[in-house]
Design a protein around this motif. Sequence first.
Motif, PDB file in Angstrom:
ATOM      1  N   TYR A 183       1.210  -1.336   0.421  1.00 32.46           N
ATOM      2  CA  TYR A 183      -0.115   0.606  -0.256  1.00 32.46           C
ATOM      3  C   TYR A 183       1.118   1.276  -0.152  1.00 32.46           C
ATOM      4  O   TYR A 183       0.206   2.221  -0.484  1.00 32.46           O
ATOM      5  N   TRP A 184       2.167   1.147   0.205  1.00 34.87           N
ATOM      6  CA  TRP A 184       2.558   2.794   0.684  1.00 34.87           C
ATOM      7  C   TRP A 184       3.727   2.431  -1.045  1.00 34.87           C
ATOM      8  O   TRP A 184       3.989   3.934  -1.150  1.00 34.87           O
ATOM      9  N   CYS A 185       4.684   1.976  -1.277  1.00 31.90           N
ATOM     10  CA  CYS A 185       5.326   1.534  -3.137  1.00 31.90           C
ATOM     11  C   CYS A 185       3.874   1.124  -4.091  1.00 31.90           C
ATOM     12  O   CYS A 185       4.345   1.772  -5.142  1.00 31.90           O
ATOM     13  N   ARG A 186       3.383   1.025  -3.133  1.00 34.81           N
ATOM     14  CA  ARG A 186       2.228   0.248  -4.863  1.00 34.81           C
ATOM     15  C   ARG A 186       1.909  -0.558  -5.939  1.00 34.81           C
ATOM     16  O   ARG A 186       1.292  -1.083  -6.434  1.00 34.81           O
ATOM     17  N   VAL A 187       3.736  -1.754  -5.563  1.00 30.98           N
ATOM     18  CA  VAL A 187       4.566  -2.651  -6.126  1.00 30.98           C
ATOM     19  C   VAL A 187       3.957  -3.824  -6.142  1.00 30.98           C
ATOM     20  O   VAL A 187       3.115  -3.876  -4.614  1.00 30.98           O
ATOM     21  N   PRO A 188       3.785  -4.122  -7.372  1.00 26.51           N
ATOM     22  CA  PRO A 188       2.776  -5.780  -6.629  1.00 26.51           C
ATOM     23  C   PRO A 188       3.780  -7.032  -6.510  1.00 26.51           C
ATOM     24  O   PRO A 188       4.954  -6.697  -6.257  1.00 26.51           O
ATOM     25  N   LYS A 189       3.446  -7.477  -4.955  1.00 24.47           N
ATOM     26  CA  LYS A 189       4.409  -8.019  -4.431  1.00 24.47           C
ATOM     27  C   LYS A 189       4.057  -9.815  -3.546  1.00 24.47           C
ATOM     28  O   LYS A 189       2.088  -9.374  -3.813  1.00 24.47           O
ATOM     29  N   GLU A 190       4.771 -10.579  -3.937  1.00 23.68           N
ATOM     30  CA  GLU A 190       3.744 -11.804  -3.386  1.00 23.68           C
ATOM     31  C   GLU A 190       3.176 -11.477  -1.948  1.00 23.68           C
ATOM     32  O   GLU A 190       4.383 -10.895  -1.098  1.00 23.68           O
ATOM     33  N   TYR A 191       2.720 -12.761  -1.665  1.00 20.45           N
ATOM     34  CA  TYR A 191       1.966 -12.664  -0.031  1.00 20.45           C
ATOM     35  C   TYR A 191       3.736 -12.467   0.973  1.00 20.45           C
ATOM     36  O   TYR A 191       3.176 -11.816   2.248  1.00 20.45           O
ATOM     37  N   ASN A 192       4.884 -13.731   0.332  1.00 21.33           N
ATOM     38  CA  ASN A 192       5.655 -13.358   1.837  1.00 21.33           C
ATOM     39  C   ASN A 192       6.868 -12.476   1.865  1.00 21.33           C
ATOM     40  O   ASN A 192       7.455 -12.426   2.572  1.00 21.33           O
ATOM     41  N   GLU A 193       6.569 -11.224   0.291  1.00 20.10           N
ATOM     42  CA  GLU A 193       7.351 -10.241   0.616  1.00 20.10           C
ATOM     43  C   GLU A 193       6.683  -9.313   1.302  1.00 20.10           C
ATOM     44  O   GLU A 193       6.930  -7.965   1.323  1.00 20.10           O
ATOM     45  N   LEU A 194       4.876  -9.285   1.649  1.00 20.16           N
ATOM     46  CA  LEU A 194       4.535  -8.588   2.761  1.00 20.16           C
ATOM     47  C   LEU A 194       4.506  -8.695   4.404  1.00 20.16           C
ATOM     48  O   LEU A 194       4.645  -9.941   4.740  1.00 20.16           O
ATOM     49  N   GLU A 195       4.043  -7.589   4.670  1.00 21.37           N
ATOM     50  CA  GLU A 195       3.868  -7.559   5.908  1.00 21.37           C
ATOM     51  C   GLU A 195       2.693  -6.806   6.307  1.00 21.37           C
ATOM     52  O   GLU A 195       1.795  -6.365   5.573  1.00 21.37           O
ATOM     53  N   ILE A 196       2.188  -6.944   7.385  1.00 23.36           N
ATOM     54  CA  ILE A 196       0.873  -6.190   7.578  1.00 23.36           C
ATOM     55  C   ILE A 196       1.420  -4.786   8.153  1.00 23.36           C
ATOM     56  O   ILE A 196       1.995  -5.221   9.909  1.00 23.36           O
ATOM     57  N   ASP A 197       1.423  -3.954   8.179  1.00 26.70           N
ATOM     58  CA  ASP A 197       1.426  -2.550   8.644  1.00 26.70           C
ATOM     59  C   ASP A 197       0.214  -1.963   9.309  1.00 26.70           C
ATOM     60  O   ASP A 197      -0.658  -2.661   9.112  1.00 26.70           O
ATOM     61  N   HIS A 198       1.015  -1.418  10.730  1.00 30.30           N
ATOM     62  CA  HIS A 198      -0.502  -1.226  11.460  1.00 30.30           C
ATOM     63  C   HIS A 198      -0.051   0.534  11.165  1.00 30.30           C
ATOM     64  O   HIS A 198       1.014   1.980  11.272  1.00 30.30           O
ATOM     65  N   ILE A 199      -0.786   1.869  10.354  1.00 29.30           N
ATOM     66  CA  ILE A 199      -0.983   2.399   9.590  1.00 29.30           C
ATOM     67  C   ILE A 199       0.053   3.269  10.230  1.00 29.30           C
ATOM     68  O   ILE A 199       0.694   4.903  10.355  1.00 29.30           O
ATOM     69  N   ILE A 200      -1.549   4.065  11.752  1.00 29.49           N
ATOM     70  CA  ILE A 200      -0.991   4.594  12.680  1.00 29.49           C
ATOM     71  C   ILE A 200      -0.451   3.930  13.561  1.00 29.49           C
ATOM     72  O   ILE A 200      -0.602   1.987  14.157  1.00 29.49           O
ATOM     73  N   PRO A 201       1.261   3.985  13.797  1.00 26.18           N
ATOM     74  CA  PRO A 201       2.019   2.625  15.079  1.00 26.18           C
ATOM     75  C   PRO A 201       1.461   2.171  16.305  1.00 26.18           C
ATOM     76  O   PRO A 201       0.763   3.437  16.852  1.00 26.18           O
ATOM     77  N   ARG A 202       1.465   1.009  16.261  1.00 23.75           N
ATOM     78  CA  ARG A 202       0.851   0.620  17.289  1.00 23.75           C
ATOM     79  C   ARG A 202       0.899   1.202  18.896  1.00 23.75           C
ATOM     80  O   ARG A 202       1.117   1.183  19.759  1.00 23.75           O
ATOM     81  N   ASP A 203       2.419   1.967  18.713  1.00 26.71           N
ATOM     82  CA  ASP A 203       2.787   2.347  20.183  1.00 26.71           C
ATOM     83  C   ASP A 203       3.000   3.915  20.551  1.00 26.71           C
ATOM     84  O   ASP A 203       2.986   4.397  20.903  1.00 26.71           O
ATOM     85  N   ALA A 204       1.512   4.274  19.531  1.00 29.89           N
ATOM     86  CA  ALA A 204       0.951   5.692  19.655  1.00 29.89           C
ATOM     87  C   ALA A 204       0.524   5.783  20.796  1.00 29.89           C
ATOM     88  O   ALA A 204      -0.249   4.413  21.820  1.00 29.89           O
ATOM     89  N   SER A 205       0.335   6.835  21.598  1.00 30.57           N
ATOM     90  CA  SER A 205      -0.035   6.494  23.518  1.00 30.57           C
ATOM     91  C   SER A 205      -2.008   7.150  23.306  1.00 30.57           C
ATOM     92  O   SER A 205      -2.170   7.019  22.196  1.00 30.57           O
ATOM     93  N   LYS A 206      -2.156   6.653  24.390  1.00 30.42           N
ATOM     94  CA  LYS A 206      -3.949   6.379  24.398  1.00 30.42           C
ATOM     95  C   LYS A 206      -4.440   8.132  24.051  1.00 30.42           C
ATOM     96  O   LYS A 206      -5.018   8.386  23.504  1.00 30.42           O
ATOM     97  N   ASP A 207      -3.537   9.239  24.714  1.00 27.34           N
ATOM     98  CA  ASP A 207      -4.132  10.323  24.234  1.00 27.34           C
ATOM     99  C   ASP A 207      -3.785  11.064  22.867  1.00 27.34           C
ATOM    100  O   ASP A 207      -4.873  11.207  22.077  1.00 27.34           O
ATOM    101  N   ARG A 208      -2.957  10.574  22.025  1.00 23.43           N
ATOM    102  CA  ARG A 208      -2.382  10.346  20.865  1.00 23.43           C
ATOM    103  C   ARG A 208      -3.916   9.564  19.904  1.00 23.43           C
ATOM    104  O   ARG A 208      -4.142   9.812  18.783  1.00 23.43           O
TER     105      ARG A 208
END
Length: 336
Positions: A29-54
């Motif tokens: 989703y970031w570079c939009r280049v076609p990739k194999e399943y094993n070349e991909l990871e699941i990204d948290h668009i907003i980082p998972r360590d964002a604070s509760k307030d954020r």
Amino acid sequence: MTTDVRYRPGGDNSVLKLILHGLYKNRCYWCRVPKEYNELEIDHIIPRDASKDRLAEIGQELHLAGPLDVHDPGNLAPICRPCNNEKGAVDYTGHARILVLLRNAMKLAPRVKQNVLRFGATSGLAKALLKAATADLAAQADRELFLMHAPSIAQRLSLLGYDLDEISSYETVEVASASLGAIDFSVELSGSARRAWVILSDVCGATWRDLLDGPVDDILNAVKERALNELEVGDEVSSTTSEVPGVDFVQLDVNHVKFEREGDLFEFVVEGMFEVGMSASVARSDDRGDGLIYLNGEVYAKGTYWIGLVWDSADEDLQVNDFKVEEWSPEVLIYP
């Protein structure tokens, strides 16, 4: 299988990743280049360590019922490892591009949840499909085995009424831009578009560089002009910019080719999509009206374009005769 579809830290997210891979058309989703399943990871668009307030602040900004749930599919997308390393854990929420990508993920979230639940990973067939779709084919022997038996699967799909002609082929083409240097186009064709390209390449002798080297700058200039207008309008406050917006990134796709023939003339239309991020310095009147303040302006835009070509079989001359940027969907941010 649980009905609570979300990313599970430390758990098995293979089905979720497979569904995201398909809904994002097998692309990062970031570079939009076609990739194999094993070349991909699941990204948290907003980082998972964002604070509760954020997260609460983002929930308010996006008019959610509560704080953003970082593990919900509305905050997840498939990303390739190089892009994930580049993006890191930076919170890009203030950037126009991230706002668009996050809204797109939220729009897809109901389908992600539905498809994960329908997949039913506990069934024998589901497990076999998951294993086939996610198999690592890096080893030569595994790849040969897969290719040996793939035609029997394709034959069964055909017997079930699936139109194999609609399976897309992918290609990355490097073209030359006078302003940006080398730019990659991602070409995805299926069905009639693939057949039209065969005529354009085999009969007319065209290459993608022949078609795109010139029009790419026409497309970029048209996009810059629209971006300049967006920055001057700004957030409904009169603004001016003294510079043409600089292109921070650009992604260009070709996804359709069509043609008509009239006598010796073959008329082709190449259609595609673009994503572009641009920035420029923006000036506007200060509160007293007797001076200027200088701000940062940013435009992230998605849209479509087409390029018209004519080939005369009498003199074997192929010419680009027109182009147009059509759909235009911008997100504009102006900030100190």
